[in-house]
Scaffold this motif. Structure first.
Motif, PDB file in Angstrom:
ATOM      1  N   LEU A 166       7.475  12.943  -4.636  1.00  0.00           N
ATOM      2  CA  LEU A 166       6.094  12.651  -3.853  1.00  0.00           C
ATOM      3  C   LEU A 166       6.650  12.782  -2.416  1.00  0.00           C
ATOM      4  N   ASN A 167       5.582  13.100  -1.833  1.00  0.00           N
ATOM      5  CA  ASN A 167       5.895  13.468  -0.183  1.00  0.00           C
ATOM      6  C   ASN A 167       5.488  11.984   0.473  1.00  0.00           C
ATOM      7  N   GLN A 168       5.653  11.830   1.764  1.00  0.00           N
ATOM      8  CA  GLN A 168       5.633  10.643   2.342  1.00  0.00           C
ATOM      9  C   GLN A 168       4.242  10.102   2.387  1.00  0.00           C
ATOM     10  N   ASN A 169       3.221  11.037   2.638  1.00  0.00           N
ATOM     11  CA  ASN A 169       1.841  10.809   2.734  1.00  0.00           C
ATOM     12  C   ASN A 169       1.381  10.044   1.220  1.00  0.00           C
ATOM     13  N   GLU A 170       1.880  10.801   0.225  1.00  0.00           N
ATOM     14  CA  GLU A 170       1.379  10.274  -1.181  1.00  0.00           C
ATOM     15  C   GLU A 170       1.945   8.837  -1.509  1.00  0.00           C
ATOM     16  N   ILE A 171       3.331   8.561  -0.910  1.00  0.00           N
ATOM     17  CA  ILE A 171       3.782   7.286  -1.162  1.00  0.00           C
ATOM     18  C   ILE A 171       3.082   6.193  -0.199  1.00  0.00           C
ATOM     19  N   GLU A 172       2.600   6.686   0.698  1.00  0.00           N
ATOM     20  CA  GLU A 172       1.909   5.669   1.779  1.00  0.00           C
ATOM     21  C   GLU A 172       0.396   5.244   1.142  1.00  0.00           C
ATOM     22  N   LYS A 173      -0.060   6.361   0.356  1.00  0.00           N
ATOM     23  CA  LYS A 173      -1.279   6.227  -0.282  1.00  0.00           C
ATOM     24  C   LYS A 173      -1.097   5.174  -1.333  1.00  0.00           C
ATOM     25  N   LEU A 174      -0.240   5.334  -1.916  1.00  0.00           N
ATOM     26  CA  LEU A 174       0.282   4.428  -3.330  1.00  0.00           C
ATOM     27  C   LEU A 174       0.344   3.095  -2.888  1.00  0.00           C
ATOM     28  N   LEU A 175       1.312   2.913  -1.544  1.00  0.00           N
ATOM     29  CA  LEU A 175       1.458   1.513  -1.329  1.00  0.00           C
ATOM     30  C   LEU A 175       0.166   0.727  -0.777  1.00  0.00           C
ATOM     31  N   ASN A 176      -0.674   1.586  -0.352  1.00  0.00           N
ATOM     32  CA  ASN A 176      -2.151   0.837   0.292  1.00  0.00           C
ATOM     33  C   ASN A 176      -2.889   0.744  -1.067  1.00  0.00           C
ATOM     34  N   LEU A 177      -2.931   1.556  -2.064  1.00  0.00           N
ATOM     35  CA  LEU A 177      -3.720   1.377  -3.249  1.00  0.00           C
ATOM     36  C   LEU A 177      -3.324   0.208  -4.127  1.00  0.00           C
ATOM     37  N   SER A 178      -2.054  -0.177  -3.937  1.00  0.00           N
ATOM     38  CA  SER A 178      -1.436  -1.229  -4.831  1.00  0.00           C
ATOM     39  C   SER A 178      -1.153  -2.521  -3.976  1.00  0.00           C
ATOM     40  N   GLN A 179      -1.797  -2.930  -3.064  1.00  0.00           N
ATOM     41  CA  GLN A 179      -1.483  -4.032  -2.354  1.00  0.00           C
ATOM     42  C   GLN A 179      -1.573  -5.329  -2.957  1.00  0.00           C
ATOM     43  N   ARG A 180      -2.280  -5.332  -4.029  1.00  0.00           N
ATOM     44  CA  ARG A 180      -2.468  -6.420  -4.967  1.00  0.00           C
ATOM     45  C   ARG A 180      -1.600  -6.519  -6.271  1.00  0.00           C
ATOM     46  N   LYS A 181      -0.911  -5.384  -6.417  1.00  0.00           N
ATOM     47  CA  LYS A 181      -0.006  -5.315  -7.311  1.00  0.00           C
ATOM     48  C   LYS A 181       1.261  -5.380  -6.950  1.00  0.00           C
ATOM     49  N   LYS A 182       2.144  -5.677  -8.041  1.00  0.00           N
ATOM     50  CA  LYS A 182       3.473  -5.742  -8.160  1.00  0.00           C
ATOM     51  C   LYS A 182       4.166  -4.225  -8.367  1.00  0.00           C
ATOM     52  N   LEU A 183       4.166  -3.537  -7.109  1.00  0.00           N
ATOM     53  CA  LEU A 183       4.704  -2.022  -7.281  1.00  0.00           C
ATOM     54  C   LEU A 183       6.002  -1.774  -7.313  1.00  0.00           C
ATOM     55  N   ILE A 184       6.619  -1.024  -8.282  1.00  0.00           N
ATOM     56  CA  ILE A 184       7.931  -0.718  -8.319  1.00  0.00           C
ATOM     57  C   ILE A 184       7.826   0.849  -8.127  1.00  0.00           C
ATOM     58  N   LEU A 185       8.982   1.443  -7.405  1.00  0.00           N
ATOM     59  CA  LEU A 185       9.104   2.698  -7.720  1.00  0.00           C
ATOM     60  C   LEU A 185      10.574   3.014  -7.596  1.00  0.00           C
ATOM     61  N   SER A 186      10.972   4.127  -8.342  1.00  0.00           N
ATOM     62  CA  SER A 186      12.367   4.618  -8.520  1.00  0.00           C
ATOM     63  C   SER A 186      12.536   5.970  -8.010  1.00  0.00           C
ATOM     64  N   SER A 187      13.657   6.197  -7.432  1.00  0.00           N
ATOM     65  CA  SER A 187      13.770   7.367  -6.772  1.00  0.00           C
ATOM     66  C   SER A 187      15.368   7.786  -6.848  1.00  0.00           C
ATOM     67  N   THR A 188      15.932   9.092  -7.147  1.00  0.00           N
ATOM     68  CA  THR A 188      17.193   9.372  -7.058  1.00  0.00           C
ATOM     69  C   THR A 188      17.421  10.081  -5.730  1.00  0.00           C
ATOM     70  N   ASN A 189      16.432   9.902  -4.809  1.00  0.00           N
ATOM     71  CA  ASN A 189      16.551  10.440  -3.573  1.00  0.00           C
ATOM     72  C   ASN A 189      17.316   9.146  -2.697  1.00  0.00           C
ATOM     73  N   PHE A 190      18.386   9.104  -2.363  1.00  0.00           N
ATOM     74  CA  PHE A 190      18.864   7.696  -1.483  1.00  0.00           C
ATOM     75  C   PHE A 190      18.554   7.786  -0.117  1.00  0.00           C
ATOM     76  N   ASN A 191      18.105   9.014   0.359  1.00  0.00           N
ATOM     77  CA  ASN A 191      17.682   9.180   1.713  1.00  0.00           C
ATOM     78  C   ASN A 191      16.182   8.689   1.914  1.00  0.00           C
ATOM     79  N   LEU A 192      15.431   8.371   0.914  1.00  0.00           N
ATOM     80  CA  LEU A 192      14.184   8.228   0.893  1.00  0.00           C
ATOM     81  C   LEU A 192      13.883   6.765   1.612  1.00  0.00           C
ATOM     82  N   ASN A 193      13.136   6.779   2.627  1.00  0.00           N
ATOM     83  CA  ASN A 193      13.047   5.757   3.645  1.00  0.00           C
ATOM     84  C   ASN A 193      11.606   5.356   3.567  1.00  0.00           C
ATOM     85  N   ILE A 194      10.924   4.056   3.033  1.00  0.00           N
ATOM     86  CA  ILE A 194       9.618   3.705   3.162  1.00  0.00           C
ATOM     87  C   ILE A 194       9.681   2.044   3.488  1.00  0.00           C
ATOM     88  N   LYS A 195       8.787   1.754   3.845  1.00  0.00           N
ATOM     89  CA  LYS A 195       8.634   0.192   4.286  1.00  0.00           C
ATOM     90  C   LYS A 195       8.461  -0.584   2.941  1.00  0.00           C
TER      91      LYS A 195
END
Length: 296
Positions: A202-231
């Motif tokens: 996913l790109n940064q914008n897609e991840i940000e949208k997911l974070l906004n959509l799931s504010q009331r959920k316990k969201l877990i993401l997994s990534s093999t990219n150790f350089n992925l930086n999100i809040k």
């Protein structure tokens, strides 16, 4: 589907059998407990709780692997509560519509099939992920959204399965590359956790949208990219160095390190170095380089 009707009201039993046979059921009738204990298997047992002077509990015990529906005249501890505790599946009160009985049979049959499938899936998952042990999980210390960084996605999968097992929660599993707008809307589903695997796709914008959509959920993401930086809160789970699949491309160093770790206790150094195509001196140097200690 085979059905056994256990009732001493022979006309009622015959009427039920005829109506069920008309829609494709194969029915037998037992007029008493003795007849109901014959060594035959049935998918469904319709058991009257008003068998005069007879103990019907042996029938429940005999057919405990079947769907058992109690045919009752009135509701009481003796006709419903106690038999249900002994293993009966449900009850229906006389007189009843045959459509209601069929609805109960279908519902209980689907429920039983789903339970069997769930056990099969759980067994498969436990076996598939048994090599991917993760650190101990303390659900109370976890903060969400949570990003799991790992060099093998299976470790993140194992983490999520163990977490939901401990918390007795449910989760929705989504592979990031298959994420559609419809699936994004499903983030508002009843599941307590939303697990999105392979977030590196996913790109940064897609991840940000997911974070906004799931504010009331316990969201877990997994990534093999150790350089992925999100809040989000993040944890790292590194794959066991001695474990990689045959369909993966490993570096020469990774391969040699793997072979030394796996087989140095099985083969003497002369044989091990020969199989690796290197000298004993080179094997010693490799151990030093990889910081591998040979067990004595």
């Amino acid at each position: 589907m085979r059905v056994l009707i256990v009732d001493n009201e022979i006309y009622l039993a015959g009427s039920i059998a005829t109506k069920l046979a008309d829609i494709g059921y194969e029915c037998d009738i037992a007029r008493n407990v003795k007849e109901a204990l014959k060594d035959e298997k049935y998918d469904v047992v319709l058991l009257s709780t008003t068998l005069s002077g007879q103990d019907f509990y042996p029938v429940i015990e005999k057919h405990k692997g079947s769907i058992i529906i109690l045919l009752i005249a009135y509701i009481s501890n003796d006709t419903v509560s106690k038999p249900m505790l002994a293993g009966a599946s449900d009850y229906i009160q006389k007189p009843f519509m045959i459509e209601e009985l069929v609805r109960k049979i279908n519902h209980l049959s689907e429920h039983k099939n789903m339970q069997n499938m769930l056990v099969a899936y759980q067994t498969y998952i436990q076996n598939a992920l048994k090599c991917y042990k993760t650190q101990d999980i303390d659900p109370k210390k976890l903060k969400f959204p949570l990003l799991i960084k790992t060099n093998k996605t299976e470790y993140a999968d194992s983490f999520v399965f163990e977490l939901t097992k401990q918390t007795k929660g449910s989760f929705k599993y989504i592979i990031a590359q298959n994420l559609t707008q419809t699936q994004k809307e499903l983030i508002s589903s009843e599941c307590e956790y939303i697990y999105i695997s392979e977030a590196q796709n996913l790109n940064q914008n897609e991840i940000e949208k997911l974070l906004n959509l799931s504010q009331r959920k316990k969201l877990i993401l997994s990534s093999t990219n150790f350089n992925l930086n999100i809040k989000t809160e993040s944890i790292e789970i590194l794959a066991n160095e001695s474990h990689f699949s045959i369909d993966e491309i490993a570096t020469i160093d990774d391969y040699i390190k793997h072979i030394i770790n796996m087989y140095q206790d099985k083969y003497p150094d002369t044989e091990l170095s020969k199989r690796l195509g290197i000298s004993r001196k080179s094997l010693w140097e490799k151990r030093k380089k990889y910081e591998i200690t040979k067990k004595k």
